[in-house]
Design a protein around this motif. Structure first.
Motif, PDB file in Angstrom:
ATOM      1  N   ILE A  31       0.859  -1.184   0.000  1.00 47.92           N
ATOM      2  CA  ILE A  31       0.000   0.000   0.000  1.00 47.92           C
ATOM      3  C   ILE A  31       0.893   1.231   0.000  1.00 47.92           C
ATOM      4  CG2 ILE A  31      -1.757   1.312   1.235  1.00 47.92           C
ATOM      5  CD1 ILE A  31      -2.736  -1.326   2.431  1.00 47.92           C
ATOM      6  N   PHE A  32       0.763   2.023  -1.046  1.00 45.43           N
ATOM      7  CA  PHE A  32       1.511   3.269  -1.173  1.00 45.43           C
ATOM      8  C   PHE A  32       0.613   4.408  -0.694  1.00 45.43           C
ATOM      9  CE2 PHE A  32       2.722   7.125  -3.448  1.00 45.43           C
ATOM     10  CZ  PHE A  32       4.104   7.133  -3.353  1.00 45.43           C
ATOM     11  N   VAL A  33       1.098   5.196   0.248  1.00 43.41           N
ATOM     12  CA  VAL A  33       0.303   6.306   0.769  1.00 43.41           C
ATOM     13  C   VAL A  33       0.615   7.560  -0.029  1.00 43.41           C
ATOM     14  CG1 VAL A  33      -0.288   7.686   2.779  1.00 43.41           C
ATOM     15  CG2 VAL A  33       0.358   5.281   3.073  1.00 43.41           C
ATOM     16  N   HIS A  34      -0.397   8.067  -0.709  1.00 37.71           N
ATOM     17  CA  HIS A  34      -0.242   9.368  -1.373  1.00 37.71           C
ATOM     18  C   HIS A  34      -0.517  10.422  -0.310  1.00 37.71           C
ATOM     19  CE1 HIS A  34      -0.478  12.767  -3.967  1.00 37.71           C
ATOM     20  NE2 HIS A  34      -0.470  12.053  -5.076  1.00 37.71           N
ATOM     21  N   THR A  35       0.534  11.073   0.160  1.00 35.71           N
ATOM     22  CA  THR A  35       0.426  11.975   1.301  1.00 35.71           C
ATOM     23  C   THR A  35      -0.041  13.377   0.926  1.00 35.71           C
ATOM     24  OG1 THR A  35       2.815  12.315   1.085  1.00 35.71           O
ATOM     25  CG2 THR A  35       2.061  10.763   2.771  1.00 35.71           C
ATOM     26  N   GLY A  36      -0.446  13.578  -0.326  1.00 35.42           N
ATOM     27  CA  GLY A  36      -0.955  14.886  -0.738  1.00 35.42           C
ATOM     28  C   GLY A  36       0.170  15.808  -1.155  1.00 35.42           C
ATOM     29  N   GLY A  37       0.062  17.080  -0.757  1.00 33.54           N
ATOM     30  CA  GLY A  37       1.112  18.042  -1.067  1.00 33.54           C
ATOM     31  C   GLY A  37       1.074  18.602  -2.468  1.00 33.54           C
ATOM     32  N   LEU A  38       0.000  18.356  -3.199  1.00 30.64           N
ATOM     33  CA  LEU A  38      -0.035  18.805  -4.593  1.00 30.64           C
ATOM     34  C   LEU A  38      -0.071  20.323  -4.695  1.00 30.64           C
ATOM     35  CD1 LEU A  38      -2.492  16.186  -6.125  1.00 30.64           C
ATOM     36  CD2 LEU A  38       0.000  16.186  -6.194  1.00 30.64           C
ATOM     37  N   GLN A  39      -0.555  21.018  -3.658  1.00 31.59           N
ATOM     38  CA  GLN A  39      -0.559  22.471  -3.720  1.00 31.59           C
ATOM     39  C   GLN A  39       0.863  23.026  -3.813  1.00 31.59           C
ATOM     40  OE1 GLN A  39       0.328  25.090  -1.361  1.00 31.59           O
ATOM     41  NE2 GLN A  39       1.377  23.636   0.000  1.00 31.59           N
ATOM     42  N   GLY A  40       1.834  22.290  -3.276  1.00 31.66           N
ATOM     43  CA  GLY A  40       3.216  22.750  -3.303  1.00 31.66           C
ATOM     44  C   GLY A  40       3.842  22.747  -4.680  1.00 31.66           C
ATOM     45  N   ARG A  41       3.202  22.055  -5.628  1.00 31.52           N
ATOM     46  CA  ARG A  41       3.725  22.050  -7.000  1.00 31.52           C
ATOM     47  C   ARG A  41       3.772  23.452  -7.595  1.00 31.52           C
ATOM     48  NH1 ARG A  41       1.460  16.911 -10.283  1.00 31.52           N
ATOM     49  NH2 ARG A  41       1.003  18.510 -11.796  1.00 31.52           N
ATOM     50  N   ARG A  42       2.919  24.331  -7.102  1.00 25.04           N
ATOM     51  CA  ARG A  42       2.855  25.676  -7.657  1.00 25.04           C
ATOM     52  C   ARG A  42       4.139  26.462  -7.423  1.00 25.04           C
ATOM     53  NH1 ARG A  42      -2.217  27.830  -4.590  1.00 25.04           N
ATOM     54  NH2 ARG A  42      -1.025  26.832  -2.923  1.00 25.04           N
ATOM     55  N   GLY A  43       4.948  26.019  -6.459  1.00 20.41           N
ATOM     56  CA  GLY A  43       6.184  26.713  -6.168  1.00 20.41           C
ATOM     57  C   GLY A  43       7.339  26.314  -7.061  1.00 20.41           C
ATOM     58  N   PHE A  44       7.089  25.415  -8.028  1.00 21.71           N
ATOM     59  CA  PHE A  44       8.139  24.937  -8.905  1.00 21.71           C
ATOM     60  C   PHE A  44       7.766  25.197 -10.354  1.00 21.71           C
ATOM     61  CE2 PHE A  44       8.591  22.618  -5.035  1.00 21.71           C
ATOM     62  CZ  PHE A  44       9.956  22.441  -4.884  1.00 21.71           C
ATOM     63  N   SER A  45       8.729  25.623 -11.135  1.00 20.74           N
ATOM     64  CA  SER A  45       8.514  25.800 -12.572  1.00 20.74           C
ATOM     65  C   SER A  45       8.893  24.502 -13.272  1.00 20.74           C
ATOM     66  CB  SER A  45       9.362  26.967 -13.102  1.00 20.74           C
ATOM     67  OG  SER A  45       8.990  28.165 -12.478  1.00 20.74           O
ATOM     68  N   LEU A  46       7.961  23.559 -13.231  1.00 24.53           N
ATOM     69  CA  LEU A  46       8.254  22.197 -13.686  1.00 24.53           C
ATOM     70  C   LEU A  46       7.590  21.853 -14.999  1.00 24.53           C
ATOM     71  CD1 LEU A  46       7.834  20.419 -10.250  1.00 24.53           C
ATOM     72  CD2 LEU A  46       9.935  21.267 -11.275  1.00 24.53           C
ATOM     73  N   GLY A  47       6.737  22.743 -15.476  1.00 20.98           N
ATOM     74  CA  GLY A  47       6.049  22.453 -16.724  1.00 20.98           C
ATOM     75  C   GLY A  47       4.957  21.426 -16.587  1.00 20.98           C
ATOM     76  N   PHE A  48       4.470  21.175 -15.335  1.00 23.02           N
ATOM     77  CA  PHE A  48       3.385  20.231 -15.160  1.00 23.02           C
ATOM     78  C   PHE A  48       2.100  20.819 -15.704  1.00 23.02           C
ATOM     79  CE2 PHE A  48       5.739  18.643 -11.236  1.00 23.02           C
ATOM     80  CZ  PHE A  48       6.250  17.564 -11.909  1.00 23.02           C
ATOM     81  N   GLY A  49       1.301  19.992 -16.302  1.00 21.10           N
ATOM     82  CA  GLY A  49      -0.022  20.423 -16.731  1.00 21.10           C
ATOM     83  C   GLY A  49      -1.057  19.991 -15.726  1.00 21.10           C
ATOM     84  N   GLY A  50      -2.286  20.431 -15.990  1.00 22.97           N
ATOM     85  CA  GLY A  50      -3.399  19.965 -15.174  1.00 22.97           C
ATOM     86  C   GLY A  50      -3.582  20.765 -13.913  1.00 22.97           C
TER      87      GLY A  50
END
Length: 312
Positions: free
Chosen positions: A283-302
């Protein structure tokens, strides 16, 4: 201060990736990122016992610590806004308007910037004294919602996952895998498992950050820590970014580069090294934290999952 009757449900979903299929290893993801648009991830579970203890002691709100991209402070501020209790954040460094900080302000959290030296002093015995005097009505909560109270709040995750095993066609599993920042969630899983299944923590911070000592103060056995920091906390490299983008494209599972991305990449490394036998179920726990992606210029979509307005 509350509420204490809100126990969000985290769905358990199968993860289908080529490297897992090739090794004969099955993984299901406990999607803590899906419990709520804003009070997301493992942070709410770590807060529940702190909130309960604060209410029992007569506190009206929470004061805690974090950085300018802190998932913990973001969830705390959002909870304070939604459930109407005051929050104060003590932040590392000097004032800056990151997406997270702007959210904290919008949610009504009172912010104090400690600088870097002031933040390093957070483990000093007398650190909290002036803040207790300034905010006597608030309960101090450690960085990341840590400590025994935070771990106990995470124990319910084991029950949530076990209740959904039949939906996967599983009768049992062999262990847990998750990112470890303070190790609080990991300790909660170990406490709840009571030796029944092993818990593997992929360290998002270097080994000299004391996570092993923090976890060891709460639990003594039943876990293993592996270095997944890739050179340091918040260190991002092309291999990691490529892995995240390829995984999202193949599975639809959203990841971020500080915790979940590093943890899943570390699992791939161990699986491809034949650390786990064919037929292993994790069981892999997805611990969240997706809001923190906004602090990186990673070219993620969505979507980063934070667009929805706060609602009671």
């Amino acid at each position: 201060m509350g509420p204490f009757d809100w126990l969000p449900h985290a769905p358990l979903e199968p993860l289908h990736l080529g490297w897992l299929a090739a090794a004969g290893v099955e993984v299901a993801v406990l999607r803590l990122d899906r419990i709520d648009p804003l009070i997301s991830g493992n942070k709410w579970f770590k807060l529940t016992e702190h909130l309960a203890q604060g209410r029992a002691a007569g506190a009206t709100g929470i004061i805690s610590l974090g950085g300018a991209h802190s998932n913990h402070l973001h969830a705390l501020a959002a909870a304070g806004k939604r459930f109407d209790f005051p929050t104060v954040g003590l932040l590392r460094g000097h004032p800056q308007d990151t997406p997270t900080v702007l959210d904290l302000q919008a949610f009504g959290m009172q912010l104090h910037w400690l600088g870097y030296g002031g933040y390093r002093a957070r483990h000093a015995p007398d650190f909290w004294q002036p803040w207790r005097e300034r905010y006597p009505q608030l309960r101090p909560v450690p960085e990341g919602g840590g400590g025994l109270a935070g771990a106990r709040g995470c124990m319910t995750l084991v029950q949530q996952a076990r209740a959904q095993l039949s939906g996967l066609g599983w009768d049992d599993y062999h262990g847990w895998w998750l990112a470890a920042g303070t190790g609080t969630t990991l300790a909660g899983l170990v406490l709840a498992e009571a030796g029944a299944h092993r818990v593997y923590g992929a360290l998002a911070v270097p080994q000299d950050h004391g996570v092993a000592q923090q976890v060891g103060a709460l639990v003594q056995t039943g876990f293993e820590l592996l270095d997944a920091s890739r050179g340091g906390f918040a260190k991002v490299d092309p291999r990691l970014l490529d892995f995240i983008q390829a995984t999202e494209a193949a599975s639809g599972l959203p990841l971020e580069p500080l915790y979940t991305g590093k943890a899943l990449l570390a699992l791939q490394t161990e699986v491809e090294a034949r650390r786990f036998a064919r037929g292993t179920r994790l069981i892999f726990v997805h611990t969240g934290g997706l809001q923190g992606r906004r602090g990186f210029s990673l070219g993620f979509g969505g979507s980063n999952g934070t667009e929805s307005a706060l609602k009671p």
